[in-house]
Design an enzyme around this catalytic site. Structure first.
Site, PDB file in Angstrom:
ATOM      1  N   LYS A  19      53.583  46.365  24.969  1.00 60.80           N
ATOM      2  CA  LYS A  19      52.393  46.762  25.719  1.00 60.80           C
ATOM      3  C   LYS A  19      52.498  46.141  27.103  1.00 60.80           C
ATOM      4  CE  LYS A  19      47.391  46.603  25.890  1.00 60.80           C
ATOM      5  NZ  LYS A  19      46.132  46.287  25.197  1.00 60.80           N
TER       6      LYS A  19
ATOM      7  N   LYS B 213      46.164  40.328  33.112  1.00 65.66           N
ATOM      8  CA  LYS B 213      46.670  40.171  31.741  1.00 65.66           C
ATOM      9  C   LYS B 213      48.180  39.911  31.724  1.00 65.66           C
ATOM     10  CE  LYS B 213      42.852  42.675  29.544  1.00 65.66           C
ATOM     11  NZ  LYS B 213      42.445  43.551  28.404  1.00 65.66           N
TER      12      LYS B 213
ATOM     13  N   LYS C 299      53.226  51.235  24.859  1.00 67.16           N
ATOM     14  CA  LYS C 299      52.032  51.619  25.621  1.00 67.16           C
ATOM     15  C   LYS C 299      52.123  51.094  27.040  1.00 67.16           C
ATOM     16  CE  LYS C 299      47.145  50.515  25.610  1.00 67.16           C
ATOM     17  NZ  LYS C 299      46.099  49.773  24.956  1.00 67.16           N
TER      18      LYS C 299
ATOM     19  N   TYR D 274      43.913  60.956  23.973  1.00 70.39           N
ATOM     20  CA  TYR D 274      42.549  61.484  24.134  1.00 70.39           C
ATOM     21  C   TYR D 274      42.550  63.006  24.101  1.00 70.39           C
ATOM     22  CZ  TYR D 274      41.966  56.659  25.428  1.00 70.39           C
ATOM     23  OH  TYR D 274      41.995  55.291  25.391  1.00 70.39           O
TER      24      TYR D 274
HETATM   25  C1  PBG Z   1      42.628  46.096  24.966  1.00 71.62           C
HETATM   26  C2  PBG Z   1      43.066  47.511  25.033  1.00 71.62           C
HETATM   27  C3  PBG Z   1      43.286  48.208  26.220  1.00 71.62           C
HETATM   28  C4  PBG Z   1      43.611  49.514  25.880  1.00 71.62           C
HETATM   29  C5  PBG Z   1      43.610  49.590  24.481  1.00 71.62           C
HETATM   30  N1  PBG Z   1      43.294  48.322  23.970  1.00 71.62           N
HETATM   31  C6  PBG Z   1      43.125  47.782  27.628  1.00 71.62           C
HETATM   32  C7  PBG Z   1      43.763  46.549  28.079  1.00 71.62           C
HETATM   33  O1  PBG Z   1      44.717  46.039  27.490  1.00 71.62           O
HETATM   34  O2  PBG Z   1      43.285  46.049  29.082  1.00 71.62           O
HETATM   35  C8  PBG Z   1      43.891  50.592  26.876  1.00 71.62           C
HETATM   36  C9  PBG Z   1      43.797  51.984  26.413  1.00 71.62           C
HETATM   37  C10 PBG Z   1      43.715  52.997  27.492  1.00 71.62           C
HETATM   38  O3  PBG Z   1      43.823  52.713  28.705  1.00 71.62           O
HETATM   39  O4  PBG Z   1      43.540  54.170  27.132  1.00 71.62           O
HETATM   40  N2  PBG Z   1      42.938  45.371  23.864  1.00 71.62           N
END
Ligand code: PBG
Length: 324
Positions: A195, A217, A248, A313
């Site tokens: 991620k 983050k 992701k 989505y």
């Molecule tokens: C946070 C989380 C995020 C998303 C899914 N879980 C955002 C982040 O890490 O700040 C993002 C999903 C998206 O942008 O569609 N645990």
């Protein structure tokens, strides 16, 4: 021309193209992310046109429609009232909290629906980070303890798959142990293996009011410049007991999906995130792109690169097109 090879022969009509097509999408590949809040109304999300923050009733109805279209699973993202947010995110493991109530409602109304839940503290944490913050630092081991309580709480409510999106070190092994100790050997872990610290999450954070209050983050999510590091995470997650591994975002990270596919026998998931969705939505709103065509092309590209499962989505829209 004297050509023994004419690749165009395999493209000469819809029938031959169907026979020679290498990648097929189906509604069964999709997971629909759903937003929910603890209000009795369904509310359109400004930062994500076409998406809604659902009431519990609305959530069950929407999940039922997805299931009827052949989409086997949903993943839940709660918008938590500011008054319930704390330093240590206690609400994340409240058995009477919004997510456990939603899981119970979904499983009761739609027993065959696969309910997947997000494991991370950002919706519950006053600092808006996925982990506990102390003096500006995101604490790893203390966070993992809370994630374990959160996952067990979700499993107790009936979650089928828990999906840790937090990127703390060692959380998969800790989660597996905590779930097993609580009698949840059958609850799967779909972990966010690679991620990235991505600007494509912007609209999602707007939808949940979950943006970090300070800092970014980057000390836990991966650097978008890194490719080998995804395989390092993959080896760890595999050894720690992950059932499904995820990459992701998806569209800008097809090389990572492809690498992960080549290095594991586990199912690979990819998350087409909010910014990817919004780019397609907004560019088609004024007719500059053909929304349906670009949507399907973006999804087939993610599947072609190696993803077995796609969180998107667009799940319902794409499933409808696949049925038509
Ligand atoms: C946070 C989380 C995020 C998303 C899914 N879980 C955002 C982040 O890490 O700040 C993002 C999903 C998206 O942008 O569609 N645990």
């Amino acid at each position: 021309m004297d050509l023994p090879n004419r690749p165009r022969r395999n493209r000469k009509g819809p029938g031959v193209r169907a026979l020679t097509r290498e990648t097929l999408l189906s509604a069964g590949d999709f997971v629909l992310p759903l937003f929910l809040h603890d209000l009795a109304i369904d509310e359109a999300i400004e930062s994500m046109p076409g998406c809604t923050r659902w009431s519990l009733d609305g959530l069950v109805k929407e999940a039922g429609e997805a299931l009827a279209l052949g989409i086997p699973a949903v993943v839940l993202f709660p918008a938590i009232d500011e008054s319930l947010k704390t330093k240590k995110a206690e609400e994340s493991h409240n058995s009477g909290g919004l997510v456990p109530r939603a899981i119970r409602a979904l499983k009761e109304a739609l027993p065959e629906l696969v309910v997947m839940t997000d494991v991370a503290l950002d919706p519950y944490n006053i600092d808006g980070h996925d982990g506990i913050v102390e003096d500006g630092e995101i604490l790893n081991d203390e966070t993992v303890e809370v994630l374990c309580m959160q996952a067990v709480c979700q499993a107790n409510a009936g979650a089928d798959i828990i999906a840790p999106s937090d990127m703390m070190d060692g959380r998969v092994a800790a989660l597996r142990e905590a779930l097993d100790a609580a009698g949840h050997e059958q609850v799967s872990i779909c972990c966010y293996t690679a991620k990235y610290a991505s600007a494509y999450y912007g609209p999602f954070r707007g939808a949940l009011g979950s943006a970090p209050k300070a800092g970014d983050k980057k000390t836990y999510q991966m650097d978008p410049a890194n490719r080998r590091e995804a395989l390092r995470e993959l080896i760890l997650d595999e050894n720690e007991g992950a059932d499904i591994v995820m990459v992701k975002p998806a569209g800008a990270y097809l090389d990572i999906i492809s690498d992960v596919r080549k290095h594991t026998t586990l199912p690979v998931a990819a998350y087409q995130v909010s910014g990817e969705y919004l780019m397609i939505k907004s560019a088609s709103a004024d007719g500059w792109l053909n929304e349906e065509a670009v949507m399907m092309e973006s999804l087939i590209a993610i599947k072609r690169s190696g993803a077995d499962i796609i969180l998107t989505y667009f799940a319902k829209d794409a499933a409808k097109l696949l049925l038509s």
